[in-house]
Structures are given as structure tokens and as C-alpha cells.
Design a protein around this motif. Structure first.
Motif, PDB file in Angstrom:
ATOM      1  N   ALA A  53       0.844  -1.194   0.000  1.00  0.00           N
ATOM      2  CA  ALA A  53       0.000   0.000   0.000  1.00  0.00           C
ATOM      3  C   ALA A  53       0.878   1.242   0.000  1.00  0.00           C
ATOM      4  CB  ALA A  53      -0.905  -0.011   1.230  1.00  0.00           C
ATOM      5  N   PHE A  54       0.279   2.387  -0.230  1.00  0.00           N
ATOM      6  CA  PHE A  54       1.021   3.643  -0.291  1.00  0.00           C
ATOM      7  C   PHE A  54       1.752   3.875   1.024  1.00  0.00           C
ATOM      8  CE2 PHE A  54       1.460   8.280  -0.102  1.00  0.00           C
ATOM      9  CZ  PHE A  54       2.028   8.515  -1.346  1.00  0.00           C
ATOM     10  N   PHE A  55       3.035   4.246   0.929  1.00  0.00           N
ATOM     11  CA  PHE A  55       3.853   4.446   2.117  1.00  0.00           C
ATOM     12  C   PHE A  55       3.280   5.590   2.947  1.00  0.00           C
ATOM     13  CE2 PHE A  55       7.504   5.929   4.576  1.00  0.00           C
ATOM     14  CZ  PHE A  55       8.042   4.732   5.013  1.00  0.00           C
ATOM     15  N   GLY A  56       3.006   5.300   4.208  1.00  0.00           N
ATOM     16  CA  GLY A  56       2.365   6.262   5.092  1.00  0.00           C
ATOM     17  C   GLY A  56       0.999   5.818   5.547  1.00  0.00           C
ATOM     18  N   THR A  57       0.362   4.904   4.784  1.00  0.00           N
ATOM     19  CA  THR A  57      -0.933   4.387   5.203  1.00  0.00           C
ATOM     20  C   THR A  57      -0.789   3.320   6.278  1.00  0.00           C
ATOM     21  OG1 THR A  57      -0.921   2.703   3.461  1.00  0.00           O
ATOM     22  CG2 THR A  57      -1.953   4.831   2.935  1.00  0.00           C
ATOM     23  N   ALA A  58       0.424   2.747   6.397  1.00  0.00           N
ATOM     24  CA  ALA A  58       0.729   1.718   7.405  1.00  0.00           C
ATOM     25  C   ALA A  58      -0.140   0.480   7.244  1.00  0.00           C
ATOM     26  CB  ALA A  58       0.612   2.274   8.819  1.00  0.00           C
ATOM     27  N   LEU A  59      -0.584   0.203   6.028  1.00  0.00           N
ATOM     28  CA  LEU A  59      -1.343  -1.012   5.747  1.00  0.00           C
ATOM     29  C   LEU A  59      -0.391  -2.157   5.461  1.00  0.00           C
ATOM     30  CD1 LEU A  59      -4.122   0.457   3.424  1.00  0.00           C
ATOM     31  CD2 LEU A  59      -4.378  -0.278   5.797  1.00  0.00           C
ATOM     32  N   PRO A  60      -0.709  -3.367   5.889  1.00  0.00           N
ATOM     33  CA  PRO A  60       0.183  -4.499   5.639  1.00  0.00           C
ATOM     34  C   PRO A  60       0.179  -4.879   4.168  1.00  0.00           C
ATOM     35  CG  PRO A  60      -1.865  -5.256   6.617  1.00  0.00           C
ATOM     36  CD  PRO A  60      -1.909  -3.757   6.653  1.00  0.00           C
ATOM     37  N   PRO A  61       1.206  -5.584   3.727  1.00  0.00           N
ATOM     38  CA  PRO A  61       1.263  -5.984   2.315  1.00  0.00           C
ATOM     39  C   PRO A  61       0.286  -7.111   2.023  1.00  0.00           C
ATOM     40  CG  PRO A  61       3.072  -6.960   3.517  1.00  0.00           C
ATOM     41  CD  PRO A  61       2.367  -6.058   4.489  1.00  0.00           C
ATOM     42  N   SER A  62      -0.044  -7.256   0.770  1.00  0.00           N
ATOM     43  CA  SER A  62      -0.907  -8.353   0.344  1.00  0.00           C
ATOM     44  C   SER A  62      -0.605  -8.672  -1.103  1.00  0.00           C
ATOM     45  CB  SER A  62      -2.379  -7.988   0.501  1.00  0.00           C
ATOM     46  OG  SER A  62      -3.193  -9.043   0.028  1.00  0.00           O
ATOM     47  N   ILE A  63      -0.732  -9.940  -1.455  1.00  0.00           N
ATOM     48  CA  ILE A  63      -0.445 -10.336  -2.836  1.00  0.00           C
ATOM     49  C   ILE A  63      -1.685 -10.869  -3.545  1.00  0.00           C
ATOM     50  CG2 ILE A  63       1.994 -10.793  -2.425  1.00  0.00           C
ATOM     51  CD1 ILE A  63       1.307 -13.770  -2.215  1.00  0.00           C
ATOM     52  N   THR A  64      -2.871 -10.681  -2.953  1.00  0.00           N
ATOM     53  CA  THR A  64      -4.078 -11.098  -3.663  1.00  0.00           C
ATOM     54  C   THR A  64      -4.303 -10.160  -4.846  1.00  0.00           C
ATOM     55  OG1 THR A  64      -5.590  -9.709  -2.397  1.00  0.00           O
ATOM     56  CG2 THR A  64      -5.069 -11.868  -1.473  1.00  0.00           C
ATOM     57  N   PRO A  65      -4.884 -10.642  -5.925  1.00  0.00           N
ATOM     58  CA  PRO A  65      -5.118  -9.769  -7.086  1.00  0.00           C
ATOM     59  C   PRO A  65      -5.932  -8.524  -6.739  1.00  0.00           C
ATOM     60  CG  PRO A  65      -5.423 -12.071  -7.700  1.00  0.00           C
ATOM     61  CD  PRO A  65      -5.239 -12.053  -6.214  1.00  0.00           C
ATOM     62  N   ALA A  66      -6.936  -8.679  -5.890  1.00  0.00           N
ATOM     63  CA  ALA A  66      -7.768  -7.522  -5.544  1.00  0.00           C
ATOM     64  C   ALA A  66      -6.956  -6.478  -4.787  1.00  0.00           C
ATOM     65  CB  ALA A  66      -8.961  -7.969  -4.703  1.00  0.00           C
ATOM     66  N   ASP A  67      -6.127  -6.928  -3.842  1.00  0.00           N
ATOM     67  CA  ASP A  67      -5.330  -5.973  -3.076  1.00  0.00           C
ATOM     68  C   ASP A  67      -4.241  -5.340  -3.930  1.00  0.00           C
ATOM     69  OD1 ASP A  67      -6.771  -6.174  -0.770  1.00  0.00           O
ATOM     70  OD2 ASP A  67      -5.465  -7.634   0.184  1.00  0.00           O
ATOM     71  N   ARG A  68      -3.683  -6.102  -4.856  1.00  0.00           N
ATOM     72  CA  ARG A  68      -2.672  -5.513  -5.747  1.00  0.00           C
ATOM     73  C   ARG A  68      -3.301  -4.420  -6.615  1.00  0.00           C
ATOM     74  NH1 ARG A  68       2.159  -7.783  -7.002  1.00  0.00           N
ATOM     75  NH2 ARG A  68       1.870  -7.335  -9.214  1.00  0.00           N
ATOM     76  N   ALA A  69      -4.498  -4.674  -7.092  1.00  0.00           N
ATOM     77  CA  ALA A  69      -5.179  -3.646  -7.883  1.00  0.00           C
ATOM     78  C   ALA A  69      -5.488  -2.425  -7.022  1.00  0.00           C
ATOM     79  CB  ALA A  69      -6.453  -4.222  -8.481  1.00  0.00           C
ATOM     80  N   ALA A  96       6.159   0.657  12.851  1.00  0.00           N
ATOM     81  CA  ALA A  96       5.321  -0.119  13.775  1.00  0.00           C
ATOM     82  C   ALA A  96       4.588  -1.235  13.043  1.00  0.00           C
ATOM     83  CB  ALA A  96       4.328   0.807  14.464  1.00  0.00           C
ATOM     84  N   ALA A  97       4.081  -0.923  11.847  1.00  0.00           N
ATOM     85  CA  ALA A  97       3.366  -1.930  11.072  1.00  0.00           C
ATOM     86  C   ALA A  97       4.276  -3.081  10.681  1.00  0.00           C
ATOM     87  CB  ALA A  97       2.754  -1.281   9.829  1.00  0.00           C
ATOM     88  N   ARG A  98       5.524  -2.797  10.399  1.00  0.00           N
ATOM     89  CA  ARG A  98       6.468  -3.848  10.028  1.00  0.00           C
ATOM     90  C   ARG A  98       6.798  -4.733  11.225  1.00  0.00           C
ATOM     91  NH1 ARG A  98       6.581  -0.155   6.270  1.00  0.00           N
ATOM     92  NH2 ARG A  98       7.551  -0.468   4.225  1.00  0.00           N
TER      93      ARG A  98
END
Length: 473
Positions: free
Chosen positions: A152-168, A365-367
Motif C-alpha cells: 500500500a502507499f507508504f504512510g498508510t501503514a497497511l500491511p502488504p498483500s499479494i491477492t489480485p484484488a489488493d494488488r489492484a 510499527a506496522a512492520r
């Protein structure tokens, strides 16, 4: 012997890692000049390097930014203040910094330049006329902000994901926020660059900071960074750059007895975001006052008298203790998420409770949570009950210590000093020869071909922020 210019943003969290590199290179027989703010003159000279100050127009004390930029006071903390800082603290400094580098080279013909992530004074050199220039190495002194469809955009602190929907979603979010929040900043940087005879940035600003240098050395192990399916091969993970062993240590009177009264919890707000010790140190002391453990509060500079409460019987307070002496005693560190402190704790297998909301600390923190090495409280002003619950969880649930110890093992596979020295020495030695070896210049999974890098000199070493990324903004 080689000659190195270290050019660094005048902020403690940026300067201190680069000073460790300066001391390292001086110790290996190289000649080093450090180019930064006059506030750090004595610390620079203590490394054996020569100090050169920024031009007076940009030689700003980070503690007095509002005095230097009074209009900044009128802007609420958040994206608008971040954008103001990027424009007027970083972009406006570029011409002065680049001119200073060119002037330095006349008297000190350096073989390579080493910078921190946020030092933008090399942009006019990297994007200027294709004249001969020295190789440029940047050190990643905070979490990697490289755009990717995997993150996700750096600063949103959202975790990574490799699902097609999350990548989009990530790709759309990155594109939107780059324009909606930072579009004017990008244009401002490009205007300054073009006005000074350079080309515009080839990619988003934060990506360009990472991908434009010939090498980008990230000061952690890859296990503590979100995986990306595509990453420029100029990015190398070299492990945490820890401070050299402390010397002349004068232990406080209670030092030998402190670990006889149960687990030790260290709480710190670092060296930058410590103006209000009621954010984290105060509530931590309150939270743990009746627990069977010892709390050590380290203010990072402010007098202990500024802690907004009376110390409970199970607590000690100091302005500073060397982490190499303290952390081996610690069972849990409660921190606002400074990158250096977090990496230092994890290098010793110490799990964390993280509560940070300034600069890039939410991303760090998210990491920590993603790696399973601690608890992310998701706020910079946690309540005492939040802290108490988190500390109890980290002390009693083994998965957090296991996560921290896994990172300790990953970090132990690196020796940052040796890796940094070998890479920059090799780059300095081969720097006179250009190579067709190219690397990605950012964007979401951008791929740059050798033809696209025509006119930009690169070196083949192997052949020879919504909340911001710096305390200044």
C-alpha cells in the motif's frame, strides 16, 4: 586509499548512521569529508572526518524550524505540513547543496558520495548534464518507501498483500495519492531542478530518492521489509548499522541491581519526538507501576524532571544509556518506533511494543507487527491500559519473542560495516567507468531498460508517506 564525501540531512536520525560510516571509512584509511549542518560539527570531527557546513541559507537547526519557517506554524500537522517541508526544507535546499558539493570537489576530488535517504542535493548531479560525476550511494535509514503493487502507499501503514484484488487496490491507491497529495510537491521539485539546469524526476519523488543513486543500501535485513515482486537490483539489504561499542561507560548506581527484580521494560521516545514525554513515557510508567518488573525510562535528551509524573518505586529514569549496555538486559522495549532503535532491539532479539504517529513511525510499527516481533498499538498517544495489556502479552505469549529472535538470526547473517565498506570501496574504485547496467526508477513496479537510462551514468558494482519520511517535515 579513497576519498569519500558524506552529505547528510541535518537531523539526528539521519546524521548518526552516516557518522558511523564516516568513522568506519576513516578507520580503514580513507579520507572523509562530512557535509551537513553546523549543529553536528563536533560529532563529525570526533569520527576523524573533516567537517564542512551547509551554506548559511540552509544551515537550519532542526529544533527551531518554526523560527526559520514561521509560516509552518500556521499549518496543522499532517499532509499539508509534510508538503510544506518537502518544498521549502528539502527542494529549496537542492541548489545550495549541489553547489556546495561542486565547490567541495574542487579542493577535495572525492571518489564517491554517500548520502542518506532524504538528502536531495545529489538530484541536480544525477539529473544534470551528462558530465563526469562521482558514484552516489544512499543509505536507507528508515523503512523502504519504494512503490509497488505488492504494498500500500507508504504512510498508510497497511500491511502488504499479494491477492489480485489488493494488488489492484494498491496500484490505484499509489497512483491516486501520488497525485492528490504529492502532485504539487513533485511539480515543485521538478521546477527547481529544471531552473537549475537538470531534468525532471524520472518517477515519483520518494521512489526517485531510492532508485536514482547508483546503490541504495537498506540498513536492515530483507526479512524486516515487505516483499516486493520487483525491486531494482541497486537496492541491497546490508543489515542494521549498529552504533560502535560504547566506551567509558559510567553505570548509574542502581545498574547492578536492576535485573534482580523481575523483567526489565525499557521505554523511550527516541531523540526527535521527545518534546512531550507524556505521549509514551508517562503512560508507560503509570501502566506498569504495579507490575512485578522494572521500568527504565530513557528520555533521549530532555531532563528526567520533564517526565510529567512522579516515578513509581519500580522505575528508573535517565537521559541516556548506551543501548549496547542496556538492551541485553531488556525483556520488552516500549518505543515510538525510531528505525535505528527498533533495528537495534531486534538485532538482540528484544520484542517490542510500538506506539508512534509522527514521521514514518507508523510504517515501522506496522512492520514490527507484520514480522510477529511485537505489538503495534496504532497510535502515538496510547492509554495506560493499552500499554499494560500489550506489555503483558509480549511477556507471556512466546510468539513475540520467537518473532524477534527470528529477526535476530536474520540480522546476524549480515555485518553492515563490512558490507557497506566493501560496496562503497568497490564503487569508488570502478567509478571512472560507466556501465550499461540499468535499474528500475520506481513507480509501481516500473521497469527501465538500458535504452531508457541513456544519458544517466550508472555503475555495475557486481562487475567490479502520508505522515512523512523525516522529522524535518
Amino acid at each position: 586509499m579513497a576519498r569519500f564525501l558524506i552529505a547528510v540531512t541535518a537531523l539526528p536520525g539521519h546524521v548518526f548512521p552516516l557518522l558511523a560510516v564516516a568513522q568506519l571509512l576513516v578507520g580503514r584509511g580513507h579520507e572523509v569529508v562530512v557535509y551537513t549542518g553546523s549543529l553536528f560539527k563536533e560529532r563529525v570531527e570526533a569520527t576523524g572526518a573533516r567537517f564542512v557546513a551547509f551554506h548559511p541559507e540552509i544551515d537550519v537547526d532542526y529544533r527551531r524550524l518554526d523560527e526559520r519557517f514561521p509560516e509552518r506554524r500556521k499549518i496543522a500537522p499532517g499532509p499539508a505540513q509534510l508538503c510544506f517541508g518537502l518544498k521549502h526544507i528539502f527542494a529549496d535546499a537542492m541548489p545550495y547543496q549541489a553547489a556546495g558539493i561542486r565547490e567541495l570537489r574542487r579542493d577535495f576530488p572525492f571518489d564517491a558520495i554517500i548520502t542518506d535517504t532524504m538528502f536531495c542535493g545529489t538530484f541536480p548531479l544525477l539529473l544534470g548534464p551528462p558530465e563526469k560525476r562521482s558514484p552516489i550511494v544512499a543509505l536507507g535509514i528508515t523503512a523502504l518507501a519504494l512503490s509497488s503493487a505488492d504494498t500500500a502507499f507508504f504512510g498508510t501503514a497497511l500491511p502488504p498483500s499479494i491477492t489480485p484484488a489488493d494488488r489492484a487496490r494498491n496500484a490505484a491507491m499509489n497512483n491516486h495519492l501520488q497525485q492528490a497529495i504529492f502532485g504539487s510537491v513533485q511539480q515543485y521539485f521538478n521546477d527547481v531542478l529544471v531552473k537549475n539546469g537538470a531534468r525532471p524526476l524520472p518517477a515519483f519523488l520518494f521512489d526517485s530518492m531510492i532508485t536514482l543513486p547508483d546503490l541504495y543500501l537498506q540498513l536492515t535485513a530483507k526479512e524486516f521489509e515487505y516483499p516486493r515482486s520487483k525491486m531494482p537490483d541497486s537496492i541491497r539489504f546490508v543489515g542494521p548499522l549498529l552504533p560502535p561499542p560504547s566506551t567509558g561507560f559510567q553505570p548509574p548506581p542502581w545498574w547492578d541491581d536492576v535485573d534482580k527484580a523481575g523483567p526489565i521494560v525499557l521505554v523511550t521516545q527516541g531523540t526527535l519526538a521527545n518534546g512531550d514525554l507524556g505521549q509514551l513515557i508517562g503512560p508507560t510508567l503509570t501502566a506498569l507501576a504495579n507490575e512485578k518488573l522494572t521500568v527504565i525510562a530513557c528520555t533521549g535528551g530532555p531532563p528526567v524532571e520533564t517526565i510529567p509524573m512522579v516515578l513509581p518505586p519500580n522505575a528508573k529514569a535517565v537521559t541516556f544509556l548506551p543501548f549496547d549496555r542496556l538492551l541485553p538486559k531488556v525483556s520488552v522495549m516500549v518505543t515510538n518506533g525510531g528505525y535505528g532503535a527498533v533495528n537495534h532491539a531486534l538485532s538482540l532479539g528484544v520484542p517490542l511494543v510500538v506506539a508512534g504517529d509522527s514521521e514514518e513511525k507508523p510504517e515501522i510499527a506496522a512492520r514490527v507487527a507484520w514480522a510477529g516481533a511485537g505489538v503495534n498499538l496504532g497510535t502515538g498517544r496510547p492509554s495506560a491500559s493499552q500499554i499494560r495489556d500489550a506489555v503483558r502479552a509480549v511477556l507471556t505469549k512466546p510468539q513475540y519473542r520467537h518473532g524477534a529472535q527470528a529477526l535476530r538470526a536474520a540480522f546476524a547473517r549480515h555485518n553492515a560495516r563490512d558490507e557497506i565498506a566493501e560496496l562503497v570501496e568497490r564503487l569508488a574504485n570502478v567509478g571512472s567507468a560507466a556501465s550499461s547496467h540499468g535499474h528500475s526508477h520506481g513507480g509501481v513496479d516500473a521497469v527501465v531498460t538500458p535504452a531508457e537510462t541513456a544519458g544517466r551514468r550508472t555503475i555495475d558494482v557486481d562487475a567490479g508517506l502520508i505522515r512523512g519520511t523525516s522529522g524535518a517535515v
